[in-house]
Write a protein that holds these residues in place. Structure first.
Motif, PDB file in Angstrom:
ATOM      1  N   GLU A 165      29.050   6.188 -24.278  1.00  0.00           N
ATOM      2  CA  GLU A 165      29.741   7.451 -23.990  1.00  0.00           C
ATOM      3  C   GLU A 165      30.318   7.409 -22.569  1.00  0.00           C
ATOM      4  O   GLU A 165      29.717   6.837 -21.659  1.00  0.00           O
ATOM      5  N   THR A 185      19.859  16.894 -27.117  1.00  0.00           N
ATOM      6  CA  THR A 185      20.202  16.295 -28.409  1.00  0.00           C
ATOM      7  C   THR A 185      21.694  16.000 -28.508  1.00  0.00           C
ATOM      8  O   THR A 185      22.171  15.437 -29.470  1.00  0.00           O
ATOM      9  N   ILE A 186      22.416  16.356 -27.453  1.00  0.00           N
ATOM     10  CA  ILE A 186      23.805  15.900 -27.306  1.00  0.00           C
ATOM     11  C   ILE A 186      23.672  14.476 -26.778  1.00  0.00           C
ATOM     12  O   ILE A 186      23.144  14.276 -25.676  1.00  0.00           O
ATOM     13  N   VAL A 187      24.102  13.489 -27.539  1.00  0.00           N
ATOM     14  CA  VAL A 187      23.901  12.105 -27.100  1.00  0.00           C
ATOM     15  C   VAL A 187      24.537  11.893 -25.725  1.00  0.00           C
ATOM     16  O   VAL A 187      25.729  12.148 -25.540  1.00  0.00           O
ATOM     17  N   ALA A 209      21.934   5.718 -34.531  1.00  0.00           N
ATOM     18  CA  ALA A 209      21.866   6.364 -35.851  1.00  0.00           C
ATOM     19  C   ALA A 209      21.972   5.277 -36.921  1.00  0.00           C
ATOM     20  O   ALA A 209      21.094   4.415 -36.987  1.00  0.00           O
ATOM     21  N   ASN A 253      17.357   0.268 -28.454  1.00  0.00           N
ATOM     22  CA  ASN A 253      16.565   0.009 -29.678  1.00  0.00           C
ATOM     23  C   ASN A 253      17.444  -0.588 -30.767  1.00  0.00           C
ATOM     24  O   ASN A 253      17.084  -0.573 -31.940  1.00  0.00           O
ATOM     25  N   HIS A 273      16.345   6.588 -38.462  1.00  0.00           N
ATOM     26  CA  HIS A 273      16.916   7.393 -37.380  1.00  0.00           C
ATOM     27  C   HIS A 273      16.186   8.727 -37.268  1.00  0.00           C
ATOM     28  O   HIS A 273      15.899   9.205 -36.182  1.00  0.00           O
ATOM     29  N   GLY A 333      19.696   6.304 -24.999  1.00  0.00           N
ATOM     30  CA  GLY A 333      19.779   5.160 -25.898  1.00  0.00           C
ATOM     31  C   GLY A 333      21.010   4.311 -25.649  1.00  0.00           C
ATOM     32  O   GLY A 333      21.890   4.665 -24.850  1.00  0.00           O
ATOM     33  N   ASP A 334      21.091   3.188 -26.366  1.00  0.00           N
ATOM     34  CA  ASP A 334      22.256   2.305 -26.243  1.00  0.00           C
ATOM     35  C   ASP A 334      23.516   3.002 -26.751  1.00  0.00           C
ATOM     36  O   ASP A 334      24.618   2.717 -26.275  1.00  0.00           O
ATOM     37  N   GLY A 335      23.344   3.947 -27.690  1.00  0.00           N
ATOM     38  CA  GLY A 335      24.508   4.709 -28.155  1.00  0.00           C
ATOM     39  C   GLY A 335      25.069   5.563 -27.036  1.00  0.00           C
ATOM     40  O   GLY A 335      26.295   5.655 -26.850  1.00  0.00           O
ATOM     41  N   ALA A 336      24.171   6.174 -26.259  1.00  0.00           N
ATOM     42  CA  ALA A 336      24.626   7.004 -25.132  1.00  0.00           C
ATOM     43  C   ALA A 336      25.360   6.159 -24.093  1.00  0.00           C
ATOM     44  O   ALA A 336      26.255   6.657 -23.397  1.00  0.00           O
ATOM     45  N   ASN A 389      15.931  12.316 -24.430  1.00  0.00           N
ATOM     46  CA  ASN A 389      16.845  12.545 -25.555  1.00  0.00           C
ATOM     47  C   ASN A 389      16.073  12.940 -26.816  1.00  0.00           C
ATOM     48  O   ASN A 389      14.889  13.260 -26.747  1.00  0.00           O
ATOM     49  N   HIS A 390      16.781  12.869 -27.950  1.00  0.00           N
ATOM     50  CA  HIS A 390      16.201  13.322 -29.219  1.00  0.00           C
ATOM     51  C   HIS A 390      14.954  12.529 -29.636  1.00  0.00           C
ATOM     52  O   HIS A 390      14.227  12.957 -30.500  1.00  0.00           O
ATOM     53  N   ARG A 391      14.735  11.353 -29.033  1.00  0.00           N
ATOM     54  CA  ARG A 391      13.570  10.531 -29.417  1.00  0.00           C
ATOM     55  C   ARG A 391      12.529  10.634 -28.304  1.00  0.00           C
ATOM     56  O   ARG A 391      12.189   9.651 -27.665  1.00  0.00           O
ATOM     57  N   ARG A 420      30.348   9.650 -20.364  1.00  0.00           N
ATOM     58  CA  ARG A 420      29.530  10.301 -19.322  1.00  0.00           C
ATOM     59  C   ARG A 420      28.490   9.348 -18.746  1.00  0.00           C
ATOM     60  O   ARG A 420      27.971   9.597 -17.666  1.00  0.00           O
TER      61      ARG A 420
HETATM   62  C1  LIG Z   1      27.721  13.792 -28.569  1.00  0.00           C
HETATM   63  C2  LIG Z   1      26.983  13.488 -29.846  1.00  0.00           C
HETATM   64  N1  LIG Z   1      27.562  12.667 -30.758  1.00  0.00           N
HETATM   65  C3  LIG Z   1      26.909  12.364 -31.898  1.00  0.00           C
HETATM   66  C4  LIG Z   1      25.667  12.881 -32.151  1.00  0.00           C
HETATM   67  C5  LIG Z   1      24.904  12.510 -33.448  1.00  0.00           C
HETATM   68  N2  LIG Z   1      23.853  11.525 -33.107  1.00  0.00           N
HETATM   69  C6  LIG Z   1      22.576  11.938 -32.886  1.00  0.00           C
HETATM   70  S1  LIG Z   1      21.590  10.659 -32.436  1.00  0.00           S
HETATM   71  C7  LIG Z   1      22.845   9.566 -32.530  1.00  0.00           C
HETATM   72  C8  LIG Z   1      22.620   8.115 -32.218  1.00  0.00           C
HETATM   73  C9  LIG Z   1      22.288   7.904 -30.783  1.00  0.00           C
HETATM   74  O1  LIG Z   1      22.014   6.546 -30.554  1.00  0.00           O
HETATM   75  P1  LIG Z   1      21.282   6.100 -29.242  1.00  0.00           P
HETATM   76  O2  LIG Z   1      21.844   6.791 -28.059  1.00  0.00           O
HETATM   77  O3  LIG Z   1      21.280   4.614 -29.241  1.00  0.00           O
HETATM   78  O4  LIG Z   1      19.797   6.660 -29.413  1.00  0.00           O
HETATM   79  P2  LIG Z   1      18.757   6.317 -30.553  1.00  0.00           P
HETATM   80  O5  LIG Z   1      18.962   7.326 -31.633  1.00  0.00           O
HETATM   81  O6  LIG Z   1      18.985   4.922 -30.990  1.00  0.00           O
HETATM   82  O7  LIG Z   1      17.423   6.483 -29.896  1.00  0.00           O
HETATM   83  C10 LIG Z   1      24.041  10.192 -32.920  1.00  0.00           C
HETATM   84  C11 LIG Z   1      25.318   9.504 -33.072  1.00  0.00           C
HETATM   85  C12 LIG Z   1      25.101  13.752 -31.183  1.00  0.00           C
HETATM   86  N3  LIG Z   1      23.888  14.287 -31.342  1.00  0.00           N
HETATM   87  N4  LIG Z   1      25.758  14.002 -30.020  1.00  0.00           N
END
Ligand SMILES: Cc1ncc(C[n+]2csc(CCOP(=O)(O)OP(=O)(O)O)c2C)c(N)n1
Length: 320
Positions: free
Chosen positions: A151, A115-117, A179, A175, A244, A145-148, A65-67, A153
């Motif tokens: 979701e 970068t799509i969570v 965000a 973590n 973030h 991540g815990d945010g994903a 992912n983005h990290r 999916r």
């Molecule tokens: C589908 C989608 N929704 C919202 C975002 C904006 N966004 C980017 S990172 C993030 C938080 C993701 O949290 P987590 O999955 O826990 O990963 P972390 O950043 O804590 O490593 C959000 C909401 C995105 N990129 N994609």
């Protein structure tokens, strides 16, 4: 630089973690000092990345992912080429066209950064299906991540992977933050690993700031997947010590929470353990730190010297 192989010695793991820490802190400093594009750093999460990646073999594939810097660097990525990518330079892993948020490195088995969570969750299921249909060796490791995990999916992907019996190690890096929102505000369940059982998937949760523990549990999970061909969900419990993205002053974070997790920083923890057990001397630790710093100095010099892509390359290596 190719795929890095690990025997699992603490000094190798520490070396990888130091490289990641210095890379992340330098990219953050470059952003603050000279406006280099900000990245999503994973400072504090190095043990979670190195523990899992060090347990992989050369056939395994990574979706992240983005990290993602820690995953790539642990896998053996050249920090100079990574930084060049962040800076949009030709010498980057994707010719400067992906930046940090979409970086991939075929030679390292890093299929993609989403970068799509949660995007990588669905795609990993597809990559797992292709591994199975083509009878290829190699487990697919999917970091999210815990945010994903909030979701839809996440559940769809786990369900399909269980039904189709796909060789995927799902690694949730919990973590605590999504965000600018704390995990407690988005889920009632305190355990992400617990979501596996209803899908008929085995799981484990581990202290994500203890690199030896992460490596041990990841090795067991990978061995199980290689034998059964079935998915596994691993939750690494860790903490994002920086914001973030860069810049982010973390004004929304409870200082007491941050302080308590700083006490559990995986780097000093491993260093103290190695000192206590006589695996390293204080001077040895200083040398390792200086070596990582030097590698990042070299990386910065490479990236800064790398030219921007030519204008006539604008439409190469892109889909449309
Ligand atoms: C589908 C989608 N929704 C919202 C975002 C904006 N966004 C980017 S990172 C993030 C938080 C993701 O949290 P987590 O999955 O826990 O990963 P972390 O950043 O804590 O490593 C959000 C909401 C995105 N990129 N994609």
């Amino acid at each position: 630089m190719g795929i890095r192989r690990y025997e699992g010695r603490p000094d190798e793991l520490l070396q990888a973690m130091l490289l990641i820490r210095h890379y992340e802190e330098r990219t953050a400093a470059l952003q603050a000092e000279s406006g280099v594009p900000g990245t999503c750093t994973a400072v504090g999460q190095e043990a979670a990345a190195v523990g899992v990646v060090s347990a992989l073999d050369e056939h395994d594939l990574i979706l992240t992912n983005h990290r993602s810097a820690g995953h790539l660097l642990a896998r053996g990525a050249d920090p100079g080429r990574m930084l060049a990518e962040v800076m949009g330079r030709r010498g980057g892993y994707c010719g400067g066209k992906s930046g940090s948020l979409h970086i991939s490195a075929k030679e390292l088995g890093v299929v993609l950064t989403s970068t799509i969570v949660g995007g990588e969750l669905a795609l990993a299921t597809g990559v797992g299906l292709s591994q199975k249909m083509l009878r290829r060796q190699g487990v697919v490791v999917c970091f999210f991540g815990d945010g994903a995990a909030c979701e839809g999916r996440f559940h769809e992907s786990l369900n399909l992977a269980a039904v189709w019996q796909l060789p995927i190690l799902y690694v949730c890096e919990n973590n605590q933050w999504q965000a600018f929102v704390h995990r407690r505000e988005t889920m009632v369940n305190d355990s992400i690993a617990a979501f596996a059982a209803p899908h008929g998937i085995d799981s484990a949760a581990v202290d994500g700031n203890d690199v030896m523990a992460v490596r041990a549990v990841a090795t067991e999970a990978l061995d199980a997947i290689r034998v059964s061909g079935r998915p596994f969900l691993l939750e690494t419990r860790t903490y994002r010590l920086r914001g973030h993205f860069e810049p982010d002053d973390q004004s929304y974070v409870d200082p007491a929470e941050l302080a308590s997790w700083r006490q559990r920083d995986p780097l000093p923890r491993l260093q103290a353990r190695m000192l206590e057990s006589g695996q390293v001397t204080a001077a040895g630790l200083t040398d390792m730190d200086a070596d990582a710093r030097r590698q990042i100095d070299t990386a910065v010099a490479f990236a800064v010297d790398s030219p921007f892509p030519d204008a006539d390359a604008l439409l190469t290596d892109v889909y449309a």
